[in-house]
Enzyme design. Structure first.
Site, PDB file in Angstrom:
ATOM      1  N   TYR A   1       0.826  -1.206   0.000  1.00 48.48           N
ATOM      2  CA  TYR A   1       0.000   0.000   0.000  1.00 48.48           C
ATOM      3  C   TYR A   1       0.858   1.253   0.000  1.00 48.48           C
ATOM      4  O   TYR A   1       2.073   1.192   0.229  1.00 48.48           O
ATOM      5  CB  TYR A   1      -0.960  -0.008   1.191  1.00 48.48           C
ATOM      6  CG  TYR A   1      -0.312   0.303   2.529  1.00 48.48           C
ATOM      7  CD1 TYR A   1       0.501  -0.624   3.179  1.00 48.48           C
ATOM      8  CD2 TYR A   1      -0.496   1.552   3.134  1.00 48.48           C
ATOM      9  CE1 TYR A   1       1.087  -0.323   4.404  1.00 48.48           C
ATOM     10  CE2 TYR A   1       0.086   1.857   4.359  1.00 48.48           C
ATOM     11  CZ  TYR A   1       0.881   0.915   4.981  1.00 48.48           C
ATOM     12  OH  TYR A   1       1.472   1.214   6.176  1.00 48.48           O
TER      13      TYR A   1
ATOM     14  N   HIS B   1      -1.261 -21.116  -0.291  1.00 53.04           N
ATOM     15  CA  HIS B   1      -0.202 -20.153   0.027  1.00 53.04           C
ATOM     16  C   HIS B   1       0.607 -19.721  -1.197  1.00 53.04           C
ATOM     17  O   HIS B   1       0.932 -18.558  -1.354  1.00 53.04           O
ATOM     18  CB  HIS B   1       0.753 -20.740   1.075  1.00 53.04           C
ATOM     19  CG  HIS B   1       0.156 -20.825   2.444  1.00 53.04           C
ATOM     20  ND1 HIS B   1      -0.977 -21.564   2.715  1.00 53.04           N
ATOM     21  CD2 HIS B   1       0.529 -20.264   3.623  1.00 53.04           C
ATOM     22  CE1 HIS B   1      -1.272 -21.453   3.999  1.00 53.04           C
ATOM     23  NE2 HIS B   1      -0.373 -20.668   4.577  1.00 53.04           N
TER      24      HIS B   1
ATOM     25  N   LYS C   1       6.464  -1.907   1.730  1.00 51.70           N
ATOM     26  CA  LYS C   1       5.312  -1.327   2.436  1.00 51.70           C
ATOM     27  C   LYS C   1       4.138  -2.295   2.348  1.00 51.70           C
ATOM     28  O   LYS C   1       3.178  -2.102   1.589  1.00 51.70           O
ATOM     29  CB  LYS C   1       4.973   0.061   1.872  1.00 51.70           C
ATOM     30  CG  LYS C   1       4.116   0.889   2.824  1.00 51.70           C
ATOM     31  CD  LYS C   1       4.208   2.354   2.496  1.00 51.70           C
ATOM     32  CE  LYS C   1       3.208   3.218   3.261  1.00 51.70           C
ATOM     33  NZ  LYS C   1       3.321   3.148   4.716  1.00 51.70           N
TER      34      LYS C   1
ATOM     35  N   GLU D   1      12.307   2.707  13.864  1.00 53.63           N
ATOM     36  CA  GLU D   1      11.378   3.755  13.425  1.00 53.63           C
ATOM     37  C   GLU D   1      10.121   3.645  14.269  1.00 53.63           C
ATOM     38  O   GLU D   1      10.048   2.827  15.187  1.00 53.63           O
ATOM     39  CB  GLU D   1      11.053   3.586  11.937  1.00 53.63           C
ATOM     40  CG  GLU D   1      10.421   2.238  11.628  1.00 53.63           C
ATOM     41  CD  GLU D   1      10.158   1.991  10.145  1.00 53.63           C
ATOM     42  OE1 GLU D   1       9.997   2.960   9.386  1.00 53.63           O
ATOM     43  OE2 GLU D   1      10.092   0.806   9.767  1.00 53.63           O
TER      44      GLU D   1
ATOM     45  N   LEU E   1      11.212   1.515   6.747  1.00 51.32           N
ATOM     46  CA  LEU E   1      10.591   1.983   5.518  1.00 51.32           C
ATOM     47  C   LEU E   1      11.292   3.273   5.079  1.00 51.32           C
ATOM     48  O   LEU E   1      11.516   4.168   5.906  1.00 51.32           O
ATOM     49  CB  LEU E   1       9.106   2.266   5.760  1.00 51.32           C
ATOM     50  CG  LEU E   1       8.342   2.625   4.492  1.00 51.32           C
ATOM     51  CD1 LEU E   1       8.124   1.382   3.625  1.00 51.32           C
ATOM     52  CD2 LEU E   1       7.008   3.268   4.826  1.00 51.32           C
TER      53      LEU E   1
HETATM   54  N1  PDD Z   1       2.960   5.085   7.252  1.00 47.35           N
HETATM   55  N2  PDD Z   1       7.660   3.953   8.701  1.00 47.35           N
HETATM   56  C1  PDD Z   1       6.517   3.238   8.745  1.00 47.35           C
HETATM   57  C2  PDD Z   1       6.525   1.920   9.415  1.00 47.35           C
HETATM   58  C3  PDD Z   1       5.355   3.749   8.152  1.00 47.35           C
HETATM   59  O1  PDD Z   1       4.232   3.019   8.178  1.00 47.35           O
HETATM   60  C4  PDD Z   1       5.372   5.024   7.524  1.00 47.35           C
HETATM   61  C5  PDD Z   1       4.172   5.616   6.873  1.00 47.35           C
HETATM   62  C6  PDD Z   1       6.591   5.735   7.519  1.00 47.35           C
HETATM   63  C7  PDD Z   1       6.722   7.087   6.859  1.00 47.35           C
HETATM   64  O2  PDD Z   1       6.632   6.990   5.471  1.00 47.35           O
HETATM   65  P1  PDD Z   1       6.072   8.201   4.589  1.00 47.35           P
HETATM   66  O3  PDD Z   1       6.864   9.386   4.938  1.00 47.35           O
HETATM   67  O4  PDD Z   1       6.284   7.753   3.206  1.00 47.35           O
HETATM   68  O5  PDD Z   1       4.609   8.377   4.934  1.00 47.35           O
HETATM   69  C8  PDD Z   1       7.716   5.160   8.103  1.00 47.35           C
HETATM   70  C9  PDD Z   1       1.710   5.512   6.650  1.00 47.35           C
HETATM   71  C10 PDD Z   1       1.452   6.983   6.765  1.00 47.35           C
HETATM   72  C11 PDD Z   1       0.595   4.652   7.187  1.00 47.35           C
HETATM   73  O6  PDD Z   1       0.815   3.471   7.335  1.00 47.35           O
HETATM   74  O7  PDD Z   1      -0.521   5.168   7.404  1.00 47.35           O
END
Ligand code: PDD
Length: 287
Positions: free
Chosen positions: A33, A102, A147, A180, A205
Site C-alpha cells: 500500500y 499459500h 510497504k 522507526e 521503511l
Molecule cells: N505510514 N515507517 C513506517 C513503518 C510507516 O508506516 C510510515 C508511513 C513511515 C513514513 O513513510 P512516509 O513518509 O512515506 O509516509 C515510516 C503511513 C502513513 C501509514 O501506514 O498510514
C-alpha cells in the site's frame, strides 16, 4: 456528497466498496500500500510514492494492477470525484483473488483499491506541544522496506501507545537502537545541531517525507547524518521528531517517562515543519 472509492476498475459509493473474501490481501496480507497526502488540492510526492509502490511490487513479485501512468490518472480522478481539498489517499494493491493456497496463483490479476479520507490540516496542538512516544521491542519481519499491508506488529504497537496515552511507539532492535515508529520515521537532533535518522536499508521503511526532509534540511543548512541511535541517545537529544505523510514533521517531546530537552518542540523541528508545509504548497494544484 457521497464519498467515492475505487475498487478494481469501478468508482463506487464508499459504503458499497468491497472486495472478494478470497482476495489474498484479506487472507494472507499478500499486498502492499501507499498513503499519499492531498494537501490543499495537491497530491504530495505522488511520483516518489509510485516509485516506492513499484519497489514493493517488484520485491514481492507482484504485477502492477495497471500501467503506472493509468494509475496516476485514476488517483487524480478519485480526488476529483471526492471534491475535498485536504485528505489522505490510500492505495492498496494485492496479488488478487484466488482459491486459498499459500503459493502464488497462476494467471491472477492484481487487485487495486483506493479510498480518500478527508482530514483536518496538521493540528496546531501537535506542533505547539509535541507528542509523547513509548519504546517497544521491534518484532516485525526483516523486510520493512516493503510497504506491506501485514501490519500486525505496527497495530499492536500503536495500540500500546494509545493505552499509554501517547501518540506513537518507537521500535527498538536487538542492539537497543531505534528503528522507526509504527507508522513514521524517527529523528533526533544532537547537542551540536546535527540532524540524525537511521539509514534506509531493509530495517525501516524509506519514508517519502523522510526523503523530502533530508533535502529541505540540506537547503536550510542543517548538517545531516544517516545513522542509528539508541534510546538513551534519543532521550538525551536536543530535539526529536517523527515524520510521515499524514503528519509531516511532528515534534516528540517525551520518550517513555523521559522529557526531551525542555519538553517543548525544538526550533529546528519547527523550522523543518514550516519548510515542509511550504514545500507542499509549492506543488502544482490538481486541475
Ligand atoms: N505510514 N515507517 C513506517 C513503518 C510507516 O508506516 C510510515 C508511513 C513511515 C513514513 O513513510 P512516509 O513518509 O512515506 O509516509 C515510516 C503511513 C502513513 C501509514 O501506514 O498510514
Amino acid at each position: 456528497m457521497p464519498r467515492i472509492a475505487y475498487v478494481n476498475g469501478r468508482y463506487v459509493d464508499h459504503r458499497d466498496a468491497a472486495v472478494h473474501v478470497e482476495d489474498r490481501g484479506y487472507q494472507f496480507a499478500d499486498g502492499v500500500y501507499e498513503v499519499v497526502h492531498l494537501f490543499r488540492n495537491r497530491l504530495i510526492d505522488a511520483d516518489p510514492h509510485l516509485d516506492r509502490l513499484g519497489h514493493s511490487l517488484v520485491e514481492l513479485q507482484m504485477a502492477w494492477p495497471m500501467h503506472r501512468s493509468a494509475l496516476k490518472v485514476a488517483m487524480h480522478e478519485i480526488v476529483r470525484r471526492n471534491r475535498f481539498a485536504t485528505g489522505l489517499l490510500y492505495i492498496q494493491v494485492t496479488r488478487g483473488v484466488a482459491p486459498r493456497d499459500h503459493k502464488f496463483p497462476a494467471d491472477v490479476c492484481s487487485s487495486l483499491v483506493m479510498t480518500l479520507r478527508s482530514v483536518p490540516e496538521f493540528p496546531d496542538d501537535m506542533r505547539e506541544q509535541g507528542v509523547g512516544v513509548i519504546t517497544l521491542e521491534d518484532i516485525r519481519w526483516a523486510r520493512r522496506d516493503i510497504k506491506s499491508v501485514a501490519l500486525l506488529p505496527n497495530v499492536l504497537g500503536k495500540q500500546a501507545a494509545a493505552e499509554a496515552n501517547v501518540y506513537e511507539a518507537w521500535l527498538v532492535d536487538g542492539a537497543g537502537l531505534i528503528t522507526e515508529g509504527t507508522s513514521s520515521n524517527a529523528w533526533i537532533i544532537s547537542g551540536d545541531g546535527v540532524l540524525i535518522t537511521r539509514a534506509a536499508d531493509h530495517d525501516i521503511l524509506r519514508g517519502i517525507t523522510r526523503q523530502a526532509i533530508v533535502e529541505l534540511a540540506q537547503e536550510l543548512g542543517i548538517p545531516f547524518e544517516e545513522r542509528s541511535f539508541s534510546v538513551e541517545e534519543a532521550c538525551n537529544a536536543c530535539e526529536a521528531f517523527m515524520s510521515n505523510s499524514s503528519h509531516f514533521v511532528t515534534p516528540v517531546t517525551r520518550i517513555d517517562d523521559r522529557v526531551i530537552a525542555n519538553g517543548k518542540p525544538g526550533s529546528l523541528s519547527t523550522a523543518l515543519h514550516s519548510r515542509y508545509v511550504q514545500y507542499m504548497s509549492d506543488f502544482s494544484k490538481i486541475g
